[in-house]
Design an enzyme around this catalytic site. Structure first.
Site, PDB file in Angstrom:
ATOM      1  CB  VAL A  13     -18.594  35.469 -81.156  1.00  0.00           C
ATOM      2  CG1 VAL A  13     -17.478  36.217 -80.437  1.00  0.00           C
ATOM      3  CG2 VAL A  13     -19.423  36.440 -81.995  1.00  0.00           C
ATOM      4  CB  VAL A 118     -18.288  38.721 -76.039  1.00  0.00           C
ATOM      5  CG1 VAL A 118     -18.488  39.049 -77.506  1.00  0.00           C
ATOM      6  CG2 VAL A 118     -16.796  38.640 -75.703  1.00  0.00           C
ATOM      7  CG  HIS A 175     -20.568  47.150 -78.318  1.00  0.00           C
ATOM      8  ND1 HIS A 175     -19.893  47.557 -79.442  1.00  0.00           N
ATOM      9  CD2 HIS A 175     -21.089  45.932 -78.636  1.00  0.00           C
ATOM     10  CE1 HIS A 175     -19.999  46.637 -80.371  1.00  0.00           C
ATOM     11  NE2 HIS A 175     -20.727  45.645 -79.909  1.00  0.00           N
TER      12      HIS A 175
HETATM   13  P1  NAD Z   1     -24.390  32.309 -81.978  1.00  0.00           P
HETATM   14  O1  NAD Z   1     -25.854  32.137 -82.008  1.00  0.00           O
HETATM   15  O2  NAD Z   1     -23.594  31.898 -83.184  1.00  0.00           O
HETATM   16  O3  NAD Z   1     -23.780  31.511 -80.726  1.00  0.00           O
HETATM   17  C1  NAD Z   1     -24.305  31.597 -79.450  1.00  0.00           C
HETATM   18  C2  NAD Z   1     -24.021  30.275 -78.745  1.00  0.00           C
HETATM   19  O4  NAD Z   1     -24.390  30.395 -77.378  1.00  0.00           O
HETATM   20  C3  NAD Z   1     -24.791  29.094 -79.329  1.00  0.00           C
HETATM   21  O5  NAD Z   1     -23.898  28.045 -79.697  1.00  0.00           O
HETATM   22  C4  NAD Z   1     -25.699  28.663 -78.175  1.00  0.00           C
HETATM   23  O6  NAD Z   1     -25.948  27.260 -78.137  1.00  0.00           O
HETATM   24  C5  NAD Z   1     -24.878  29.115 -76.988  1.00  0.00           C
HETATM   25  N1  NAD Z   1     -25.626  29.205 -75.729  1.00  0.00           N
HETATM   26  C6  NAD Z   1     -26.888  29.640 -75.526  1.00  0.00           C
HETATM   27  N2  NAD Z   1     -27.210  29.557 -74.215  1.00  0.00           N
HETATM   28  C7  NAD Z   1     -26.114  29.059 -73.576  1.00  0.00           C
HETATM   29  C8  NAD Z   1     -25.804  28.752 -72.233  1.00  0.00           C
HETATM   30  N3  NAD Z   1     -26.715  28.929 -71.253  1.00  0.00           N
HETATM   31  N4  NAD Z   1     -24.579  28.252 -71.947  1.00  0.00           N
HETATM   32  C9  NAD Z   1     -23.663  28.050 -72.904  1.00  0.00           C
HETATM   33  N5  NAD Z   1     -23.892  28.334 -74.209  1.00  0.00           N
HETATM   34  C10 NAD Z   1     -25.099  28.819 -74.545  1.00  0.00           C
HETATM   35  O7  NAD Z   1     -24.107  33.836 -81.637  1.00  0.00           O
HETATM   36  P2  NAD Z   1     -22.743  34.653 -81.854  1.00  0.00           P
HETATM   37  O8  NAD Z   1     -22.746  35.282 -83.193  1.00  0.00           O
HETATM   38  O9  NAD Z   1     -21.604  33.786 -81.450  1.00  0.00           O
HETATM   39  O10 NAD Z   1     -22.936  35.846 -80.792  1.00  0.00           O
HETATM   40  C11 NAD Z   1     -22.922  35.556 -79.414  1.00  0.00           C
HETATM   41  C12 NAD Z   1     -23.223  36.803 -78.602  1.00  0.00           C
HETATM   42  O11 NAD Z   1     -22.161  37.754 -78.768  1.00  0.00           O
HETATM   43  C13 NAD Z   1     -24.501  37.550 -79.004  1.00  0.00           C
HETATM   44  O12 NAD Z   1     -25.152  38.054 -77.858  1.00  0.00           O
HETATM   45  C14 NAD Z   1     -23.990  38.699 -79.849  1.00  0.00           C
HETATM   46  O13 NAD Z   1     -24.888  39.780 -79.884  1.00  0.00           O
HETATM   47  C15 NAD Z   1     -22.717  39.017 -79.107  1.00  0.00           C
HETATM   48  N6  NAD Z   1     -21.717  39.785 -79.846  1.00  0.00           N
HETATM   49  C16 NAD Z   1     -21.117  40.807 -79.180  1.00  0.00           C
HETATM   50  C17 NAD Z   1     -20.133  41.546 -79.812  1.00  0.00           C
HETATM   51  C18 NAD Z   1     -19.443  42.659 -79.045  1.00  0.00           C
HETATM   52  O14 NAD Z   1     -18.747  43.452 -79.678  1.00  0.00           O
HETATM   53  N7  NAD Z   1     -19.582  42.733 -77.742  1.00  0.00           N
HETATM   54  C19 NAD Z   1     -19.773  41.265 -81.133  1.00  0.00           C
HETATM   55  C20 NAD Z   1     -20.408  40.191 -81.783  1.00  0.00           C
HETATM   56  C21 NAD Z   1     -21.390  39.444 -81.118  1.00  0.00           C
END
Ligand code: NAD
Length: 308
Positions: A13, A118, A175
């Site tokens: 994301v 997010v 959500h």
């Molecule tokens: P992803 O696993 O591809 O990426 C997550 C990233 O966060 C990774 O690169 C990881 O290294 C990093 N990370 C972990 N701990 C960290 C920290 N302390 N500081 C900085 N970076 C850190 O996941 P994604 O698909 O990008 O999803 C990310 C989040 O967004 C998830 O919680 C997902 O459920 C959420 N999401 C929400 C919505 C929404 O509509 N609100 C939609 C899609 C995804």
């Protein structure tokens, strides 16, 4: 001078959001992540695409919050995504630790920023961000309803053949599994959805909208959706920068609106350069109000679990 947007989390994301911001030349972007090399590598890759997009955005990747200082907007996407069969709420404790740490850093380095939350479970994470940063609540906004409404529009477009930009939808509430799609506020080319589709078809679209995230998790198996989520974040950014002025369902802190107090939940809002400009109160029927209250209860429940 370019605006500055920090994206916390350089995963699916976060990186796609950075890409869209750069492609649209909306702002300079700082991608920050805990993993060394990933934000730097992705930022460089996006930077190298900018000439092809005629974009002058500067993209930086870092593991250090000092580089994020003075951001106008910070988008928090750091944390775990769901796996097949998981609900968003199951991510609560692990993602709370990540969001808490990120929010603490943001409050120090970008005290004037608007934060778009997010990370899931998003409404509870927005609440946590508000508490940790102590920012005014109009500056901490969650992204969920824009995505859920876009999904509903996509499904209606598939079913009716109408152009997606002629379709208006409104999905309120959390959500999560108890989101509240509102067919009464859904229009296709100015006509009510009920005039265009049968009740069973409408119910099928509502079911698919509520299950929209899980449907993609089930297909991908190793991650969750990111193209539509990133586009939804950018839609909010364009409204905050006042390039657009749309009515958007966003997770905001309610202070009596819809009869709810002290809880983050999706409601229709207008955004502006200082955050939430106004919260619009739609005239809901009793069953819609009750659905919103039930949805808010699930968020309150998560928040109670967070403090214990
Ligand atoms: P992803 O696993 O591809 O990426 C997550 C990233 O966060 C990774 O690169 C990881 O290294 C990093 N990370 C972990 N701990 C960290 C920290 N302390 N500081 C900085 N970076 C850190 O996941 P994604 O698909 O990008 O999803 C990310 C989040 O967004 C998830 O919680 C997902 O459920 C959420 N999401 C929400 C919505 C929404 O509509 N609100 C939609 C899609 C995804």
């Amino acid at each position: 001078m370019h605006k500055k947007i920090t994206v916390v989390g350089a995963g699916n994301v976060g990186a796609t959001t950075a890409q869209l911001i750069a492609e649209k030349n909306l702002a300079d972007v700082v991608l920050v992540d805990i993993v060394e090399g990933i934000p730097q590598g992705k930022a460089l890759d996006i930077q190298e695409a900018c000439p092809l997009w005629h974009s002058s955005a500067k993209i930086t990747g870092t593991n250090n919050y000092a580089d994020t200082a003075g951001s106008d907007i910070v988008v928090i996407t750091a944390g775990l995504a769901r796996k097949p069969g998981m609900s968003r709420d199951e991510l609560l404790q692990s993602n709370a630790r990540v969001v808490k740490g990120s929010a603490k850093n943001i409050a120090i380095t970008s005290p004037k920023a608007i934060i778009i939350v997010v990370t899931n479970p998003m409404d509870a994470m927005a609440h946590l961000t508000l508490k940790v940063t102590n920012f005014p609540h109009k500056k901490v906004i969650g992204m969920g309803g824009v995505l859920d409404s876009a999904r509903m529009r996509a499904f209606i477009a598939i079913e009716t053949g109408a152009a997606p930009d002629k379709i208006e939808t409104m999905v309120l509430g959390s959500h999560g599994d108890l989101m509240v799609p509102l067919p009464r506020f859904t229009k296709v080319d100015g006509k009510n959805l009920t005039e265009i589709l049968s009740q069973p078809k409408i119910e099928e679209i509502i079911r698919r909208t509520k299950n929209g995230g899980a449907e993609i998790v089930g297909l991908l198996k190793t991650g969750s959706a990111y193209f539509a989520p990133a586009a939804s974040i950018v839609e909010m950014i364009e409204n905050i920068f006042e390039i657009k002025n749309e009515l958007l369902p966003c997770s905001v802190y309610l202070d009596g609106e819809y009869g709810l107090k002290g809880v983050y939940i999706g409601a229709p809002v207008r955004l502006c350069s200082t955050g939430v400009k106004e919260i619009i109160e739609l005239e809901l029927k009793e069953n819609e109000k009750q659905a919103l209250i039930a949805s808010a209860e699930t968020v309150k429940d998560l928040i109670r679990k967070l403090v214990t």
